[in-house]
Scaffold this active site. Sequence first.
Site, PDB file in Angstrom:
ATOM      1  N   GLY A  10       0.874  -1.179   0.000  1.00  0.00           N
ATOM      2  CA  GLY A  10       0.000   0.000   0.000  1.00  0.00           C
ATOM      3  C   GLY A  10       0.908   1.225   0.000  1.00  0.00           C
ATOM      4  O   GLY A  10       2.104   1.131  -0.292  1.00  0.00           O
ATOM      5  N   TYR A  11       0.331   2.383   0.339  1.00  0.00           N
ATOM      6  CA  TYR A  11       1.142   3.603   0.365  1.00  0.00           C
ATOM      7  C   TYR A  11       2.354   3.441   1.294  1.00  0.00           C
ATOM      8  O   TYR A  11       3.464   3.843   0.963  1.00  0.00           O
ATOM      9  CB  TYR A  11       0.305   4.786   0.847  1.00  0.00           C
ATOM     10  CG  TYR A  11      -0.803   5.172  -0.097  1.00  0.00           C
ATOM     11  CD1 TYR A  11      -0.523   5.471  -1.427  1.00  0.00           C
ATOM     12  CD2 TYR A  11      -2.124   5.232   0.327  1.00  0.00           C
ATOM     13  CE1 TYR A  11      -1.529   5.825  -2.302  1.00  0.00           C
ATOM     14  CE2 TYR A  11      -3.137   5.592  -0.540  1.00  0.00           C
ATOM     15  CZ  TYR A  11      -2.834   5.886  -1.859  1.00  0.00           C
ATOM     16  OH  TYR A  11      -3.842   6.236  -2.717  1.00  0.00           O
ATOM     17  N   ALA A  12       2.110   2.849   2.473  1.00  0.00           N
ATOM     18  CA  ALA A  12       3.181   2.751   3.474  1.00  0.00           C
ATOM     19  C   ALA A  12       4.303   1.815   3.015  1.00  0.00           C
ATOM     20  O   ALA A  12       5.480   2.198   3.002  1.00  0.00           O
ATOM     21  CB  ALA A  12       2.599   2.289   4.817  1.00  0.00           C
ATOM     22  N   ASN A  33       3.559  -8.838  -1.063  1.00  0.00           N
ATOM     23  CA  ASN A  33       2.186  -8.336  -1.161  1.00  0.00           C
ATOM     24  C   ASN A  33       1.299  -9.427  -1.741  1.00  0.00           C
ATOM     25  O   ASN A  33       1.733 -10.194  -2.600  1.00  0.00           O
ATOM     26  CB  ASN A  33       2.147  -7.100  -2.071  1.00  0.00           C
ATOM     27  CG  ASN A  33       0.835  -6.344  -1.938  1.00  0.00           C
ATOM     28  OD1 ASN A  33       0.546  -5.776  -0.877  1.00  0.00           O
ATOM     29  ND2 ASN A  33       0.038  -6.317  -2.989  1.00  0.00           N
ATOM     30  N   LYS A  34       0.028  -9.457  -1.307  1.00  0.00           N
ATOM     31  CA  LYS A  34      -0.803 -10.582  -1.763  1.00  0.00           C
ATOM     32  C   LYS A  34      -1.215 -10.456  -3.225  1.00  0.00           C
ATOM     33  O   LYS A  34      -1.457 -11.451  -3.882  1.00  0.00           O
ATOM     34  CB  LYS A  34      -1.995 -10.797  -0.847  1.00  0.00           C
ATOM     35  CG  LYS A  34      -3.016  -9.721  -0.793  1.00  0.00           C
ATOM     36  CD  LYS A  34      -4.134 -10.180   0.131  1.00  0.00           C
ATOM     37  CE  LYS A  34      -4.918  -9.002   0.658  1.00  0.00           C
ATOM     38  NZ  LYS A  34      -5.742  -9.318   1.782  1.00  0.00           N
ATOM     39  N   GLU A 164     -17.826  10.363   0.960  1.00  0.00           N
ATOM     40  CA  GLU A 164     -17.249  10.369  -0.398  1.00  0.00           C
ATOM     41  C   GLU A 164     -18.021   9.398  -1.306  1.00  0.00           C
ATOM     42  O   GLU A 164     -18.254   9.681  -2.479  1.00  0.00           O
ATOM     43  CB  GLU A 164     -15.767  10.001  -0.344  1.00  0.00           C
ATOM     44  CG  GLU A 164     -14.942  11.112   0.313  1.00  0.00           C
ATOM     45  CD  GLU A 164     -13.473  11.080  -0.051  1.00  0.00           C
ATOM     46  OE1 GLU A 164     -12.879   9.986  -0.006  1.00  0.00           O
ATOM     47  OE2 GLU A 164     -12.910  12.135  -0.376  1.00  0.00           O
ATOM     48  N   ASP A 290      -1.685   1.843   8.432  1.00  0.00           N
ATOM     49  CA  ASP A 290      -2.925   1.580   9.174  1.00  0.00           C
ATOM     50  C   ASP A 290      -2.836   0.463  10.216  1.00  0.00           C
ATOM     51  O   ASP A 290      -3.792   0.243  10.966  1.00  0.00           O
ATOM     52  CB  ASP A 290      -4.066   1.295   8.188  1.00  0.00           C
ATOM     53  CG  ASP A 290      -4.664   2.576   7.630  1.00  0.00           C
ATOM     54  OD1 ASP A 290      -3.968   3.606   7.633  1.00  0.00           O
ATOM     55  OD2 ASP A 290      -5.831   2.547   7.198  1.00  0.00           O
ATOM     56  N   LYS A 369      -8.483  17.286  -3.371  1.00  0.00           N
ATOM     57  CA  LYS A 369      -8.160  15.919  -2.935  1.00  0.00           C
ATOM     58  C   LYS A 369      -6.939  15.446  -3.722  1.00  0.00           C
ATOM     59  O   LYS A 369      -6.004  14.886  -3.172  1.00  0.00           O
ATOM     60  CB  LYS A 369      -9.350  14.984  -3.137  1.00  0.00           C
ATOM     61  CG  LYS A 369      -9.004  13.535  -2.849  1.00  0.00           C
ATOM     62  CD  LYS A 369     -10.117  12.757  -2.197  1.00  0.00           C
ATOM     63  CE  LYS A 369      -9.736  11.295  -2.138  1.00  0.00           C
ATOM     64  NZ  LYS A 369     -10.380  10.527  -1.107  1.00  0.00           N
TER      65      LYS A 369
END
Length: 390
Positions: A10-12, A33-34, A164, A290, A369
């Site tokens: 992800g981003y992290a 990563n999956k 959103e 997260d 955004k």
Amino acid sequence: MKRIVVLGAGYAGLRAAKELVNLKAEAEIILINKNDYHYESTQLHEVAVGTKNPNDITFKIRDIISPKIKFIQDEVTKIDRSHKKVVLKNSEAVSYDFLVNALGFESETFGIKGAEEFGLAIVDVKSALIAKKHLEDTLARYASSQDENDLHIIVCGAGFTSIEYLGELVHRLPELIKRFDLPKDKIKIYCIEAGSKVLPMLDDHLAEYAVNYLKSHGVELYTATKITELTKNSVISDDKVYEANTIIWTVGVKGSHVMAESGYDQKRNRLLVNTDLSSPDDPNEFVIGDVSAVPGPSGRPYPTTGQISIAQADAAAENIIAKLKGQATKSFSYKSLGTVCSLGPSNGVAELSMMGHWKVKGHLAAPLKRIVNDRSVLELSNFTTMLSSK
Ligand SMILES: Cc1cc2nc3c(=O)[nH]c(=O)nc-3n(C[C@H](O)[C@H](O)[C@H](O)COP(=O)(O)OP(=O)(O)OC[C@H]3O[C@@H](n4cnc5c(N)ncnc54)[C@H](O)[C@@H]3O)c2cc1C
């Protein structure tokens, strides 16, 4: 040579792997990563409504990482922390000297009966596509079923993802009405929230703007309404039953279930990390994004966002480099650039902390955004550049 294993793209995780290469880490770097792709989770609600395709928000990991990073596509089932090994579903366990745990978020049900079974979560590309298909199939079915619940949509929760999603939904609705020849006056969209406020993290006037915008597009908002149960076609609160055949569950998120399964001392699958982002149990293990909880100046953890995930990734990479060089690590410090909540592609509300404090609403907020994410997530650059090595 030491081995650094990064979990999650992800981003992290992606940013941490990239930064380790940029900082010329003298170590083997492995990214696990999956999926073989990264997705921009900040745009998942658009896939869930059907205004964007997965292709618009996904990138093949091998195309965007440095050849210096070894990529393994597999699912992490557990981190065997006492033996410093990552256990994988389909291949052999991978050992590490340093770990960057960035396994990300999952949907939180808060133990509410039926939420997992009947609520459509928006947490990854797969779940967003399921939500989209359900929405379209259910609206299309009305022509033959004449069941008015096929025209009712309930969004549970009134935080960022819910609002959103609703903003994007009311934007697409005219097209859906035309496509499936739906009776406009029979369509109902409910938003049900336990708290007393919509978008509680934003300034009252901005939240009020979002509420008025959604109401003017036909959304019925119910705050201070505690959901007690979901069934296949209803959301039950303390005193009322709301009926709909599409129920979107965007009430909250928690960290990856792998956290609990790996024996971390976690709350909602998030680990309270040391000030340098390392785990309290292992100074060579960094937990970011997260799956982490980082106390802010007030003592309460910062909200988990893509923006803070990127900042944490940079700090964790620097601290691993410091450790490799036998130097002291630094405490993580963070200043948010602000928060933007889109209301479809051409409207929104934003509170920014860039060159002053700004509150923006309406059409002017729409591109923000993207800009805030460009500043924070994409770093004023395109995505490939953000992930490429210097
Ligand atoms: C609709 C929506 C809009 C948002 N908008 C914004 C915004 O405007 N700005 C902002 O800052 N934040 C926003 N957020 C929050 C932001 O998306 C998250 O905070 C951010 O994605 C966290 O990044 P992460 O890398 O920690 O986790 P994730 O993005 O969850 O990435 C985790 C990665 O790990 C992989 N993974 C998970 N489990 C395993 C496993 N067991 N084995 C192998 N791989 C695994 C996943 O496939 C994923 O690639 C939004 C979130 C949503 C849902």
